[in-house]
Each structure stands twice: as structure tokens, then as C-alpha cells.
Design a protein around this motif. Sequence first.
Motif, PDB file in Angstrom:
ATOM      1  N   UNK A  27       0.867  -1.173   0.000  1.00 22.65           N
ATOM      2  CA  UNK A  27       0.000   0.000   0.000  1.00 22.65           C
ATOM      3  C   UNK A  27       0.905   1.224   0.000  1.00 22.65           C
ATOM      4  N   UNK A  28       0.694   2.117  -0.974  1.00 20.32           N
ATOM      5  CA  UNK A  28       1.503   3.332  -1.060  1.00 20.32           C
ATOM      6  C   UNK A  28       0.939   4.394  -0.131  1.00 20.32           C
ATOM      7  N   UNK A  29      -0.404   4.567  -0.154  1.00 14.60           N
ATOM      8  CA  UNK A  29      -1.031   5.586   0.682  1.00 14.60           C
ATOM      9  C   UNK A  29      -2.509   5.284   0.789  1.00 14.60           C
ATOM     10  N   UNK A  30      -3.161   5.969   1.713  1.00 11.91           N
ATOM     11  CA  UNK A  30      -4.596   5.796   1.900  1.00 11.91           C
ATOM     12  C   UNK A  30      -4.907   4.867   3.047  1.00 11.91           C
ATOM     13  N   UNK A  31      -6.219   4.659   3.289  1.00  9.51           N
ATOM     14  CA  UNK A  31      -6.630   3.930   4.490  1.00  9.51           C
ATOM     15  C   UNK A  31      -6.556   2.411   4.397  1.00  9.51           C
ATOM     16  N   UNK A  32      -6.197   1.857   3.260  1.00  7.51           N
ATOM     17  CA  UNK A  32      -6.185   0.389   3.137  1.00  7.51           C
ATOM     18  C   UNK A  32      -5.206  -0.211   4.138  1.00  7.51           C
ATOM     19  N   UNK A  33      -5.655  -1.194   4.945  1.00  7.99           N
ATOM     20  CA  UNK A  33      -4.770  -1.760   5.969  1.00  7.99           C
ATOM     21  C   UNK A  33      -3.804  -2.810   5.439  1.00  7.99           C
ATOM     22  N   UNK A  34      -4.121  -3.397   4.283  1.00 11.95           N
ATOM     23  CA  UNK A  34      -3.293  -4.487   3.754  1.00 11.95           C
ATOM     24  C   UNK A  34      -3.178  -4.339   2.240  1.00 11.95           C
ATOM     25  N   UNK A  35      -2.105  -4.893   1.663  1.00 11.44           N
ATOM     26  CA  UNK A  35      -2.010  -4.890   0.210  1.00 11.44           C
ATOM     27  C   UNK A  35      -3.071  -5.790  -0.418  1.00 11.44           C
ATOM     28  N   UNK A  36      -3.204  -5.684  -1.732  1.00 19.75           N
ATOM     29  CA  UNK A  36      -4.066  -6.589  -2.488  1.00 19.75           C
ATOM     30  C   UNK A  36      -3.383  -7.946  -2.570  1.00 19.75           C
ATOM     31  N   UNK A  37      -4.177  -9.010  -2.464  1.00 20.32           N
ATOM     32  CA  UNK A  37      -3.594 -10.354  -2.489  1.00 20.32           C
ATOM     33  C   UNK A  37      -3.218 -10.742  -3.919  1.00 20.32           C
ATOM     34  N   UNK A  38      -2.043 -11.278  -4.071  1.00 18.09           N
ATOM     35  CA  UNK A  38      -1.634 -11.850  -5.360  1.00 18.09           C
ATOM     36  C   UNK A  38      -2.370 -13.164  -5.609  1.00 18.09           C
ATOM     37  N   UNK A  39      -2.679 -13.413  -6.878  1.00 11.97           N
ATOM     38  CA  UNK A  39      -3.233 -14.712  -7.270  1.00 11.97           C
ATOM     39  C   UNK A  39      -2.257 -15.343  -8.260  1.00 11.97           C
ATOM     40  N   UNK A  40      -1.680 -16.499  -7.920  1.00 11.39           N
ATOM     41  CA  UNK A  40      -0.715 -17.125  -8.838  1.00 11.39           C
ATOM     42  C   UNK A  40      -1.381 -17.494 -10.166  1.00 11.39           C
ATOM     43  N   UNK A  41      -0.662 -17.256 -11.245  1.00 17.16           N
ATOM     44  CA  UNK A  41      -1.167 -17.574 -12.587  1.00 17.16           C
ATOM     45  C   UNK A  41      -0.091 -18.309 -13.376  1.00 17.16           C
ATOM     46  N   UNK A  42      -0.537 -18.949 -14.474  1.00 22.39           N
ATOM     47  CA  UNK A  42       0.385 -19.476 -15.471  1.00 22.39           C
ATOM     48  C   UNK A  42      -0.241 -19.206 -16.828  1.00 22.39           C
ATOM     49  N   UNK A  43       0.545 -19.391 -17.869  1.00 22.50           N
ATOM     50  CA  UNK A  43       0.038 -19.153 -19.219  1.00 22.50           C
ATOM     51  C   UNK A  43      -0.197 -20.484 -19.913  1.00 22.50           C
ATOM     52  N   UNK A  44      -1.287 -20.548 -20.672  1.00 32.43           N
ATOM     53  CA  UNK A  44      -1.530 -21.665 -21.595  1.00 32.43           C
ATOM     54  C   UNK A  44      -1.712 -21.041 -22.962  1.00 32.43           C
ATOM     55  N   UNK A  45      -0.635 -21.033 -23.748  1.00 29.81           N
ATOM     56  CA  UNK A  45      -0.681 -20.290 -24.994  1.00 29.81           C
ATOM     57  C   UNK A  45      -0.951 -18.839 -24.676  1.00 29.81           C
ATOM     58  N   UNK A  46      -1.942 -18.244 -25.347  1.00 29.03           N
ATOM     59  CA  UNK A  46      -2.224 -16.824 -25.090  1.00 29.03           C
ATOM     60  C   UNK A  46      -3.150 -16.603 -23.905  1.00 29.03           C
ATOM     61  N   UNK A  47      -3.590 -17.693 -23.244  1.00 28.24           N
ATOM     62  CA  UNK A  47      -4.571 -17.552 -22.175  1.00 28.24           C
ATOM     63  C   UNK A  47      -3.914 -17.539 -20.810  1.00 28.24           C
TER      64      UNK A  47
END
Length: 155
Positions: free
Chosen positions: A120-140
Amino acid sequence: TPENEPPQVGDLLVYATGARINQPILTDDLPLGGPFRLAFPMDPQTKVVRSQNVNNTLLVLKLPLQSYDPKVAAHAVGGIVCYSAICTHLGCTVSDWEAGPQLMRCPCHGSIYNPRDDKVVSGPAPLPLALLPIRLEGPQIVVAGAFLGPVGEQT
Ligand code: FES
């Protein structure tokens, strides 16, 4: 129901808004350097889009791989990362992109999140946004794991 389930491994990321809503977001759709696209996970077999759970709202973006710190880089594929789009303050959708500094901004009370270091850079948010692991399947873009932190409003 499947529409409410959290993102499942193997789900495809599809557009949450716009002319191509519910269609897969392809890697080439993401401009290098942003902005991000809002996404939902979709079961590729049944085509069920898991849009009935607000905490499934995702944002996906592409930055130069070298711009990420090591923790985030570990979850970036081809420079693409995926985060929860739900502000940890009071649960608004983080929908604004600050093009100059390349930061994500919540329109409700102005919390600003840095996609490069998961902070979090600034503002009232108490926690960062959660990452969601991804992988690629071709262009998807495919979900590769569960959220790496708490999702949604954190009180
Ligand atoms: Fe996002 Fe308040 S809900 S800053």
C-alpha cells in the motif's frame, strides 16, 4: 454454487467488464506498462464465470519483469501479474490506473497500491491486495493457485 466459488486452479481469466465481457483475456491484450484489466475466473469446461462472489474480482496487468521486486516477480509470468481487485479498506473495486507512476487506485477513498512490490503506497487500506498465482496456456491466462493473502475488506 460454482458461480460463488473462489478461483480454482485451471480457471481462465475472462473480462469482467466491457465489450468482451466473459471472454478470455489474452496476453497480448495487456499493454506493457498498464493499464490493468478487470477479470473474473471462469471454469473452462462449464464456462461458468465465477462472478457472483465479489471477492473474485481480479485485476491483471503486464509490466516489465525487471520492474517487480523478487516476491512479486516470483508470481509474474511474462511480466503478467494478477491481484485481487477488492480494496482491503471497505471492499470497493480498485478500478483506477494511475498511468504516470503506474499505480492502482481505489476510487472510494483513494488508497493507492503498488503492483511492483505488493504494498500500500497511501490511503486507508490496511493491507495490500492479495496476489493470485497464474500461469500461461498459450495466449490464455490461467489460475495456478489460491490467493496468497487475505481478500476483501479487512476490519
Ligand atoms: Fe478503497 Fe476505502 S474502500 S479506499
